[in-house]
Design an enzyme around this catalytic site. Structure first.
Site: not given
Ligand code: OAD
Length: 265
Positions: A88, A106
């Site tokens: 977001v 989102h």
């Molecule tokens: P998460 O916090 O679930 O996941 C972050 C991901 O990024 C993990 O898989 C980490 O391993 C990876 N990661 C961390 N540092 C990184 C880096 N430097 N480079 C590459 N990858 C890295 O976040 P999202 O998957 O975005 O939704 O979460 C999805 C949704 O869940 C969000 O949009 C939000 C949340 O609830 C809503 O609010 C509806």
């Protein structure tokens, strides 16, 4: 070449924006996954607003990182390009990615919308003076949201201090999708239309735990039979098994290198 890039919180992690599920993802010992719900807002809107105001401020102070910039560069050179981001924040846009190539599935943290009617406005707080720290009213004509109750306020007092819709008086809320809420059908249509219009040659999935079915679905359908599905994530995810290439490194390390190699070759 037709390209689809799907990003999550990991792409902004190196800009200092905490992820949702990482060890830094907790805010005042509260689980973000529990704050980002309609139930949390109904129970304690002041707390939820406070979390969003702090996140807005953090995002304003953050800068796009080399991964955001590499994605914007890829978009410039791809024949057709679409970004679907779960983030977001506005870091993809500030890295130079044109808005029309991007779907914030989102929502947008800088949008404030009515929880009841369709009134909404967007304010990044960057147009001149910053968002004022704690005025207790909304200023509908300036489109500026100025109210958040301190956590120490009594519940009744807190309700009174929260921003209210200038049209219908209901509580205003952040313009984001919370757990248990529907995605915006117009945004789904844009993604579906992109997939329907032809094969995607290259799909990048960057920095997401890919916990949502629609993310896995779009990525795997985009890959199809012949496309490449590249995952950039230090950790394994449900999408890893479908990837044709895996990069277990931070996004800022991998993406600039990959994009430069692709553009050179
Ligand atoms: P998460 O916090 O679930 O996941 C972050 C991901 O990024 C993990 O898989 C980490 O391993 C990876 N990661 C961390 N540092 C990184 C880096 N430097 N480079 C590459 N990858 C890295 O976040 P999202 O998957 O975005 O939704 O979460 C999805 C949704 O869940 C969000 O949009 C939000 C949340 O609830 C809503 O609010 C509806």
């Amino acid at each position: 070449m037709r390209v689809l890039v799907i990003t999550g919180a990991g792409v902004s992690a190196e800009s200092g924006i905490p992820t949702f599920r990482g060890k830094d993802g907790y805010w005042r010992n509260l689980d973000p996954a529990k704050l980002a719900t309609p139930e949390a807002f109904a129970k304690d809107p002041g707390l939820v607003w406070q979390w969003y105001r702090e996140r807005r401020q953090r995002i304003r102070n953050a800068q796009p990182n080399p991964a955001h910039k590499a994605i914007a560069k890829l978009a410039q050179h791809a024949h057709e390009f679409m970004l679907v981001t779960q983030n977001v924040d506005d870091l993809h846009a500030r890295a130079g990615l044109p808005k029309e190539t991007m779907v914030q599935i989102h929502g947008d943290i800088f949008v404030t919308r009515c929880s009841d009617c369709d009134f909404q406005f967007r304010d990044t707080g960057r147009g001149g003076s910053p968002e004022p720290p704690a005025p207790r009213t909304i200023y509908p004509n300036s489109g500026r949201l100025g109210s958040i109750a301190p956590t120490s306020a009594q519940p009744d007092q807190e309700q009174e201090d929260l921003p209210r819709c200038p049209r219908c008086g209901a509580l205003m809320r952040p313009g984001v999708v919370w757990f248990g809420e529907q995605l915006d059908s117009r945004k789904i249509y844009i993604v579906e239309d992109y997939l329907a219009r032809g094969d995607v040659d290259l799909t990048f999935v960057v920095g997401t735990t890919a916990l949502f079915g629609y993310i896995v679905d779009w990525a795997t359908r985009a890959r199809g039979r012949n496309g490449e599905l590249v995952e950039v994530n230090p950790d394994e995810t449900p999408l890893s098994q479908f990837a044709t290439k895996l990069y277990r490194e931070p996004a800022t390390k991998v993406l600039p290198r990959l994009v430069n190699e692709m553009l050179a070759g």
